[in-house]
Design a protein around this motif. Sequence first.
Motif, short mmCIF file in Angstrom:
data_model
loop_
_atom_site.label_atom_id
_atom_site.label_comp_id
_atom_site.label_asym_id
_atom_site.label_seq_id
_atom_site.Cartn_x
_atom_site.Cartn_y
_atom_site.Cartn_z
N VAL A 80 -9.78 -8.74 56.79
CA VAL A 80 -8.91 -8.26 55.73
C VAL A 80 -7.55 -7.80 56.32
O VAL A 80 -7.51 -7.17 57.38
CB VAL A 80 -9.66 -7.13 54.99
N SER A 95 -13.49 -4.60 56.88
CA SER A 95 -13.40 -4.13 55.49
C SER A 95 -14.54 -3.16 55.17
O SER A 95 -14.35 -2.19 54.42
CB SER A 95 -13.42 -5.32 54.52
N GLU A 153 -23.71 -11.10 56.01
CA GLU A 153 -22.94 -12.03 56.86
C GLU A 153 -23.83 -13.19 57.31
O GLU A 153 -24.97 -12.99 57.68
CB GLU A 153 -22.37 -11.27 58.08
N ARG A 209 -21.33 -12.49 64.54
CA ARG A 209 -20.45 -11.54 63.84
C ARG A 209 -21.26 -10.35 63.32
O ARG A 209 -20.84 -9.20 63.43
CB ARG A 209 -19.71 -12.23 62.69
N ASP A 233 -15.71 -11.59 49.83
CA ASP A 233 -14.75 -12.04 50.86
C ASP A 233 -15.39 -13.11 51.74
O ASP A 233 -15.15 -13.14 52.95
CB ASP A 233 -14.30 -10.82 51.70
C1 LIG Z 1 -12.95 -13.56 55.61
S1 LIG Z 1 -14.39 -13.28 56.53
C2 LIG Z 1 -14.84 -11.66 56.04
C3 LIG Z 1 -13.93 -10.63 56.56
C4 LIG Z 1 -14.41 -9.20 56.35
N1 LIG Z 1 -14.72 -8.95 54.94
C5 LIG Z 1 -13.34 -8.24 56.80
O1 LIG Z 1 -12.33 -8.14 56.10
O2 LIG Z 1 -13.48 -7.64 57.84
C6 LIG Z 1 -15.58 -14.24 55.67
C7 LIG Z 1 -16.97 -14.13 56.28
O3 LIG Z 1 -17.90 -14.61 55.31
C8 LIG Z 1 -18.95 -15.24 55.99
N2 LIG Z 1 -19.63 -16.13 55.01
C9 LIG Z 1 -19.22 -17.34 54.56
N3 LIG Z 1 -20.10 -17.81 53.66
C10 LIG Z 1 -21.09 -16.88 53.56
C11 LIG Z 1 -22.30 -16.81 52.81
N4 LIG Z 1 -22.67 -17.80 51.99
N5 LIG Z 1 -23.08 -15.72 52.96
C12 LIG Z 1 -22.71 -14.71 53.80
N6 LIG Z 1 -21.58 -14.74 54.53
C13 LIG Z 1 -20.78 -15.80 54.41
C14 LIG Z 1 -18.26 -15.95 57.14
O4 LIG Z 1 -19.16 -16.22 58.19
C15 LIG Z 1 -17.15 -14.98 57.52
O5 LIG Z 1 -17.52 -14.18 58.61
#
Ligand SMILES: C[S@@+](CC[C@H](N)C(=O)[O-])C[C@H]1O[C@@H](n2cnc3c(N)ncnc32)[C@H](O)[C@@H]1O
Length: 219
Positions: free
Chosen positions: A39, A69, A86, A91, A132
């Motif tokens: 974020v 976040s 996640e 991660r 997100d």
């Molecule tokens: C933009 S990042 C999140 C950033 C975090 N919210 C932050 O701001 O610190 C998106 C994350 O969603 C995860 N992701 C993608 N599809 C997903 C799913 N179906 N279920 C869980 N996590 C997922 C990805 O692996 C990635 O690490």
Amino acid sequence: MKDVLDLELQLFLRSLLPEEDAVLQEMRSYAEEHHIPVVDPEVGHLLHLLTGLIQPQSILEIGTAIGCSTLAMANAMETGSITTIELTEERHTMALGYFKRAGVADRIHAVLGDARELVPQLDRQYDMIFMDAAKGQYQEFLDIADRILKPGGLLVADNVLLNGWVVNLNYPRHRQKTMVYRMKAFLEQFKENTQYQCSVVPLGDGVALIRKHREKSEA
Ligand SMILES: C[S@@+](CC[C@H](N)C(=O)[O-])C[C@H]1O[C@@H](n2cnc3c(N)ncnc32)[C@H](O)[C@@H]1O
């Protein structure tokens, strides 16, 4: 590519923010070094402000990454807990370590797995949901999260303007077309969706604040 005015505005807005705490700063450096999307600071600050304002007892986050976040929200919670999901094990493990170091691990239930499978299994309701994860799946996430968002609850969705491509449809690669059109349809639905009220804040990459009405008749 964002134009000069956009960048100037972003830098100005960022210059107004208080310094983030040491753990959050370290997380950002790690994320930048390892190309992990997190974020934007101004959006993290907005999440912190909203959490402080609403004081949700329960938050669900879809897409932890390494927890920037999550931490921004946890730092503003007086009581209550956050469940954060996640997909990527590396991660998820990093996030667990950071939550411990930041002293908020007891308030965060971090889950490893696919939100599309896990959210339908959740059996409690949430005051706030932060969405997100995969940008092409926001409608799918909303459909499965609707059941567990409390009436009157707030859903926050990040990156809804997708670098401005949702506005001008000027996406650079053909493979981005589906994601961009899906996001546009996702946002446009709220013009007529009587269950939710949505306001898009053009902060960072665009944040949608989506409130679920308390009753079907509430407008
Ligand atoms: C933009 S990042 C999140 C950033 C975090 N919210 C932050 O701001 O610190 C998106 C994350 O969603 C995860 N992701 C993608 N599809 C997903 C799913 N179906 N279920 C869980 N996590 C997922 C990805 O692996 C990635 O690490």
